[in-house]
Design a protein around this motif. Structure first.
Motif, mmCIF file in Angstrom:
data_model
loop_
_atom_site.group_PDB
_atom_site.id
_atom_site.type_symbol
_atom_site.label_atom_id
_atom_site.label_comp_id
_atom_site.label_asym_id
_atom_site.label_seq_id
_atom_site.Cartn_x
_atom_site.Cartn_y
_atom_site.Cartn_z
ATOM 1 N N LEU A 135 -30.764 56.225 -20.901
ATOM 2 C CA LEU A 135 -30.838 57.684 -20.790
ATOM 3 C C LEU A 135 -32.257 58.137 -20.464
ATOM 4 N N GLN A 136 -33.248 57.486 -21.085
ATOM 5 C CA GLN A 136 -34.646 57.801 -20.756
ATOM 6 C C GLN A 136 -34.932 57.497 -19.297
ATOM 7 N N GLY A 137 -34.461 56.357 -18.830
ATOM 8 C CA GLY A 137 -34.681 55.947 -17.450
ATOM 9 C C GLY A 137 -34.016 56.880 -16.448
ATOM 10 N N ARG A 138 -33.022 57.608 -16.881
ATOM 11 C CA ARG A 138 -32.330 58.566 -16.007
ATOM 12 C C ARG A 138 -32.900 59.974 -16.161
ATOM 13 N N GLY A 139 -34.042 60.077 -16.851
ATOM 14 C CA GLY A 139 -34.771 61.340 -16.885
ATOM 15 C C GLY A 139 -34.635 62.179 -18.137
ATOM 16 N N PHE A 140 -33.841 61.740 -19.105
ATOM 17 C CA PHE A 140 -33.681 62.533 -20.321
ATOM 18 C C PHE A 140 -34.878 62.350 -21.248
ATOM 19 N N ASN A 141 -35.328 63.447 -21.828
ATOM 20 C CA ASN A 141 -36.331 63.397 -22.887
ATOM 21 C C ASN A 141 -35.535 63.313 -24.185
ATOM 22 N N MET A 142 -35.483 62.138 -24.776
ATOM 23 C CA MET A 142 -34.618 61.893 -25.930
ATOM 24 C C MET A 142 -35.047 62.686 -27.158
ATOM 25 N N ALA A 143 -36.311 63.036 -27.239
ATOM 26 C CA ALA A 143 -36.821 63.735 -28.422
ATOM 27 C C ALA A 143 -36.341 65.180 -28.515
ATOM 28 N N ILE A 144 -35.940 65.786 -27.394
ATOM 29 C CA ILE A 144 -35.583 67.207 -27.433
ATOM 30 C C ILE A 144 -34.081 67.472 -27.403
ATOM 31 N N GLY A 145 -33.276 66.436 -27.244
ATOM 32 C CA GLY A 145 -31.827 66.621 -27.260
ATOM 33 C C GLY A 145 -31.274 67.166 -25.957
ATOM 34 N N PHE A 146 -29.964 67.242 -25.880
ATOM 35 C CA PHE A 146 -29.290 67.640 -24.640
ATOM 36 C C PHE A 146 -29.586 69.081 -24.250
ATOM 37 N N ASP A 147 -29.550 69.988 -25.210
ATOM 38 C CA ASP A 147 -29.657 71.412 -24.894
ATOM 39 C C ASP A 147 -30.964 71.798 -24.224
ATOM 40 N N LEU A 148 -32.042 71.096 -24.496
ATOM 41 C CA LEU A 148 -33.334 71.453 -23.905
ATOM 42 C C LEU A 148 -33.668 70.652 -22.654
ATOM 43 N N ASN A 149 -32.859 69.642 -22.330
ATOM 44 C CA ASN A 149 -33.048 68.899 -21.089
ATOM 45 C C ASN A 149 -32.399 69.684 -19.956
ATOM 46 N N PRO A 150 -33.072 69.828 -18.807
ATOM 47 C CA PRO A 150 -32.487 70.570 -17.682
ATOM 48 C C PRO A 150 -31.404 69.738 -17.000
ATOM 49 N N THR A 151 -30.141 70.109 -17.194
ATOM 50 C CA THR A 151 -29.031 69.336 -16.651
ATOM 51 C C THR A 151 -28.129 70.207 -15.782
ATOM 52 N N ASP A 152 -27.324 69.552 -14.949
ATOM 53 C CA ASP A 152 -26.335 70.269 -14.156
ATOM 54 C C ASP A 152 -25.009 70.313 -14.916
ATOM 55 N N GLU A 153 -23.944 70.754 -14.253
ATOM 56 C CA GLU A 153 -22.647 70.905 -14.915
ATOM 57 C C GLU A 153 -22.084 69.584 -15.417
ATOM 58 N N ASP A 154 -22.465 68.484 -14.769
ATOM 59 C CA ASP A 154 -21.959 67.171 -15.147
ATOM 60 C C ASP A 154 -22.782 66.517 -16.253
ATOM 61 N N GLY A 155 -23.811 67.205 -16.733
ATOM 62 C CA GLY A 155 -24.657 66.640 -17.762
ATOM 63 C C GLY A 155 -25.695 65.671 -17.231
ATOM 64 N N MET A 156 -25.970 65.734 -15.935
ATOM 65 C CA MET A 156 -26.977 64.867 -15.321
ATOM 66 C C MET A 156 -28.280 65.653 -15.215
ATOM 67 N N ILE A 157 -29.391 64.945 -15.288
ATOM 68 C CA ILE A 157 -30.692 65.586 -15.118
ATOM 69 C C ILE A 157 -30.758 66.171 -13.716
ATOM 70 N N ASN A 158 -31.221 67.397 -13.623
ATOM 71 C CA ASN A 158 -31.239 68.132 -12.379
ATOM 72 C C ASN A 158 -32.686 68.429 -12.003
ATOM 73 N N ALA A 159 -33.166 67.782 -10.938
ATOM 74 C CA ALA A 159 -34.557 67.967 -10.517
ATOM 75 C C ALA A 159 -34.855 69.414 -10.160
ATOM 76 N N ALA A 160 -33.884 70.118 -9.580
ATOM 77 C CA ALA A 160 -34.099 71.518 -9.223
ATOM 78 C C ALA A 160 -34.326 72.363 -10.473
ATOM 79 N N SER A 161 -33.591 72.053 -11.539
ATOM 80 C CA SER A 161 -33.774 72.790 -12.790
ATOM 81 C C SER A 161 -35.142 72.512 -13.392
ATOM 82 N N ILE A 162 -35.597 71.288 -13.299
ATOM 83 C CA ILE A 162 -36.923 70.942 -13.814
ATOM 84 C C ILE A 162 -37.980 71.754 -13.081
ATOM 85 N N ASN A 163 -37.878 71.792 -11.746
ATOM 86 C CA ASN A 163 -38.845 72.565 -10.957
ATOM 87 C C ASN A 163 -38.771 74.044 -11.290
ATOM 88 N N GLN A 164 -37.557 74.560 -11.510
ATOM 89 C CA GLN A 164 -37.398 75.972 -11.846
ATOM 90 C C GLN A 164 -38.055 76.294 -13.184
#
Length: 195
Positions: A123-152
């Motif tokens: 999960l870390q290798g796929r871009g998730f910050n494990m310390a902050i949990g799902f809700d604070l990680n910028p994800t798309d509808e499928d629960g994948m890390i979304n680079a556009a959301s990170i930039n936003q």
């Protein structure tokens, strides 16, 4: 003259992706010493973080960690509980059963701690910050890390502006004032101990 109504075409079924690869192997526990030590002494924390992200924040890290610890303490069958998260993780990223094509429950039963470390690193290798949990990680509808959301998010943080377009320095100055107050308060206590 009437326009012909457009026919609604059924969505084409998505073809399954070619099997992915795990970003790290099952035996790569020592590549992340912090997680390795945490998992060794308190695997419920690691499991809680994994389950929170795999389940897209439907349950909290605390709830999953508590459930894991309870099952571990009373039955010792935590490997059965954690194999469901491994299966969800594998299906989400189309990962092969590994090592040696063993089923998820067999991997969890034989190598519970190594499997938890591998899932955490995946999960870390796929871009998730494990310390902050799902809700604070910028994800798309499928629960994948979304680079556009990170930039936003980074853009919003970097450009705090008012409606009229001027830069709003008030939040930054408030943060600095709070930090100065905290430092002064800590220094006051430090002086008390030096006397």
């Amino acid at each position: 003259m009437q326009k012909p109504k457009a026919k609604i075409q059924p969505k084409a079924k998505m073809q399954p992706k070619a099997p992915g690869e795990w970003t790290t192997g099952l035996w790569g526990c020592f590549s992340d010493w912090g997680n390795c030590i945490t998992t060794l002494f308190c695997p419920c924390i690691t499991y809680g973080q994994i389950a929170n992200i795999v389940q897209k924040g439907k349950t909290s890290v605390f709830t999953e960690a508590r459930n894991y610890a309870t099952i571990m303490y009373f039955t010792g069958g935590c490997c059965l509980y954690s194999c469901f998260s491994r299966s969800k993780l594998r299906h989400k990223y189309n990962l092969p059963q590994s090592p040696c094509s063993l089923p998820d429950c067999a991997v969890q039963f034989c190598c519970e701690l190594c499997a938890l470390c591998q899932e955490y690193r995946e999960l870390q290798g796929r871009g998730f910050n494990m310390a902050i949990g799902f809700d604070l990680n910028p994800t798309d509808e499928d629960g994948m890390i979304n680079a556009a959301s990170i930039n936003q998010v980074l853009t919003q943080i970097n450009t705090l502006t008012n409606q009229d377009g001027t830069t709003n320095a008030a939040p930054a100055s408030q943060v600095m004032t709070q930090a100065d107050t905290t430092n002064n308060h800590q220094n006051d206590h430090h002086d008390d101990y030096q006397e």
